[in-house]
Design a protein around this motif. Structure first.
Motif, PDB file in Angstrom:
ATOM      1  N   THR A 199       1.959  -2.428   4.690  1.00  0.00           N
ATOM      2  CA  THR A 199       0.914  -3.116   5.049  1.00  0.00           C
ATOM      3  C   THR A 199      -0.028  -2.868   5.516  1.00  0.00           C
ATOM      4  O   THR A 199      -0.406  -2.264   7.020  1.00  0.00           O
ATOM      5  CB  THR A 199       1.353  -4.341   5.642  1.00  0.00           C
ATOM      6  OG1 THR A 199       2.574  -4.601   4.829  1.00  0.00           O
ATOM      7  CG2 THR A 199       1.077  -5.410   5.417  1.00  0.00           C
ATOM      8  N   ILE A 200      -1.077  -2.736   5.122  1.00  0.00           N
ATOM      9  CA  ILE A 200      -3.212  -2.433   5.502  1.00  0.00           C
ATOM     10  C   ILE A 200      -3.615  -4.070   6.342  1.00  0.00           C
ATOM     11  O   ILE A 200      -3.670  -5.076   5.974  1.00  0.00           O
ATOM     12  CB  ILE A 200      -3.852  -2.403   4.605  1.00  0.00           C
ATOM     13  CG1 ILE A 200      -3.252  -0.874   3.801  1.00  0.00           C
ATOM     14  CG2 ILE A 200      -5.353  -2.152   5.508  1.00  0.00           C
ATOM     15  CD1 ILE A 200      -4.709  -0.388   3.159  1.00  0.00           C
ATOM     16  N   GLY A 253      -6.697   0.557  -0.931  1.00  0.00           N
ATOM     17  CA  GLY A 253      -6.201   1.744  -0.224  1.00  0.00           C
ATOM     18  C   GLY A 253      -6.454   2.298   1.044  1.00  0.00           C
ATOM     19  O   GLY A 253      -7.321   0.688   1.725  1.00  0.00           O
ATOM     20  N   TYR A 254      -6.670   3.165   1.684  1.00  0.00           N
ATOM     21  CA  TYR A 254      -7.743   3.498   2.775  1.00  0.00           C
ATOM     22  C   TYR A 254      -9.008   2.976   2.548  1.00  0.00           C
ATOM     23  O   TYR A 254      -9.230   3.008   3.627  1.00  0.00           O
ATOM     24  CB  TYR A 254      -7.051   4.391   3.426  1.00  0.00           C
ATOM     25  CG  TYR A 254      -7.357   4.986   4.285  1.00  0.00           C
ATOM     26  CD1 TYR A 254      -6.497   4.175   5.640  1.00  0.00           C
ATOM     27  CD2 TYR A 254      -8.401   5.741   4.712  1.00  0.00           C
ATOM     28  CE1 TYR A 254      -6.977   4.973   7.173  1.00  0.00           C
ATOM     29  CE2 TYR A 254      -8.790   6.252   6.340  1.00  0.00           C
ATOM     30  CZ  TYR A 254      -7.316   5.754   7.624  1.00  0.00           C
ATOM     31  OH  TYR A 254      -7.957   5.679   8.699  1.00  0.00           O
ATOM     32  N   ALA A 303      -6.051  -3.538  -1.829  1.00  0.00           N
ATOM     33  CA  ALA A 303      -4.799  -3.250  -1.633  1.00  0.00           C
ATOM     34  C   ALA A 303      -4.356  -1.898  -2.324  1.00  0.00           C
ATOM     35  O   ALA A 303      -4.321  -0.825  -1.950  1.00  0.00           O
ATOM     36  CB  ALA A 303      -3.066  -3.342  -1.825  1.00  0.00           C
ATOM     37  N   TYR A 336       0.467  -1.150  -0.119  1.00  0.00           N
ATOM     38  CA  TYR A 336       0.256  -0.221   0.147  1.00  0.00           C
ATOM     39  C   TYR A 336       0.817   1.156  -0.054  1.00  0.00           C
ATOM     40  O   TYR A 336       1.741   1.617   0.861  1.00  0.00           O
ATOM     41  CB  TYR A 336      -0.456  -0.177   1.123  1.00  0.00           C
ATOM     42  CG  TYR A 336      -1.326   1.117   1.553  1.00  0.00           C
ATOM     43  CD1 TYR A 336      -2.315   1.819   0.124  1.00  0.00           C
ATOM     44  CD2 TYR A 336      -1.811   1.839   2.760  1.00  0.00           C
ATOM     45  CE1 TYR A 336      -3.049   3.332   0.731  1.00  0.00           C
ATOM     46  CE2 TYR A 336      -1.929   3.220   3.014  1.00  0.00           C
ATOM     47  CZ  TYR A 336      -2.965   3.200   2.011  1.00  0.00           C
ATOM     48  OH  TYR A 336      -3.622   4.823   1.995  1.00  0.00           O
TER      49      TYR A 336
END
Length: 232
Positions: free
Chosen positions: A103-104, A141-142, A138, A84
């Protein structure tokens, strides 16, 4: 309180001075809690947002203030999303950040506590999404936690709890999933995104203000908080 108290030497002092000026508001101090875990992965390297772990520590402090029983992290299945690259990398294209991608860690809270998400923008309901399986990658993302920034999000759960309104920024995105077991309805108002056509109707048992210090200093953010207040 004397005005001079706002001339502070640190962010922590500024937060404390501001909290003293808030009449009839319960301040939840998470500064010391996050500092105690500063050696853990509580903030991303390539993004300004906190990780799920950082948000979880804040959630536990909120539960103490709200008389709720926090759910242990080990109760949830985890998914790790590698590579990410957040906003810091997008803005700078830094090779150092590229070499240190994040890494999420995503906790599958919605598997046991499903909900529906409705977002509102420019006076219209833009979409309704079943929370399970939404944007878990990923590449998103957020956005994996809630979705992209919108003026208003509403989360309807199967919980028998009360209702909660959150006035906040993207810090609320990683925080909200932990609240799904506790509230039957959660509404997020993002002052950064609100405009004159957005529907504002705060009618909740509890109102939580949650934002990063940078947004707390933003004129747009503060002006829209004032607008929210006037609408009530």
């Amino acid at each position: 309180m004397a005005e001079d108290n706002f001339y502070c030497n640190s962010q922590k002092e500024a937060v404390f001075a501001s909290s003293l000026a808030m009449d009839k508001v319960k301040n939840i101090d998470i500064y010391d809690v996050l500092y105690a875990h500063k050696d853990e992965y509580i903030y991303f390297r390539t993004d300004y947002n906190w990780t799920s772990l950082g948000a979880y520590y804040a959630y536990r402090e909120f539960c103490k203030a709200a008389n709720l029983q926090p759910v242990p992290l080990e109760n949830y299945e985890t998914v790790e999303l590698d590579n990410y690259l957040g906003w810091f990398y997008t803005a700078t294209k830094s090779q150092m950040l590229l070499d240190n991608a994040d890494t999420i860690v995503y906790y599958r809270i919605e598997k046991e506590h499903p909900c529906y998400i409705t977002s509102y923008e420019d006076g219209y309901m833009t979409h309704t999404l079943k929370y399970i399986g939404t944007e878990i990658s990923a590449a998103s993302g957020y956005n994996v936690f809630v979705g992209d920034e919108k003026p208003v999000y509403k989360f309807e759960t199967r919980s028998k709890g009360g209702t909660l309104a959150i006035i906040g920024d993207t810090s609320a995105h990683a925080f909200i999933p932990f609240l799904l077991p506790h509230y039957k309805e959660i509404t997020l108002y993002n002052p950064n995104m609100l405009n004159g056509t957005d529907d504002i109707d705060i009618d909740s048992d509890t109102v939580l203000f949650l934002s990063y210090a940078t947004n707390a200093n933003s004129s747009v953010f503060c002006e829209n908080i004032e607008r929210l207040y006037k609408n009530e």
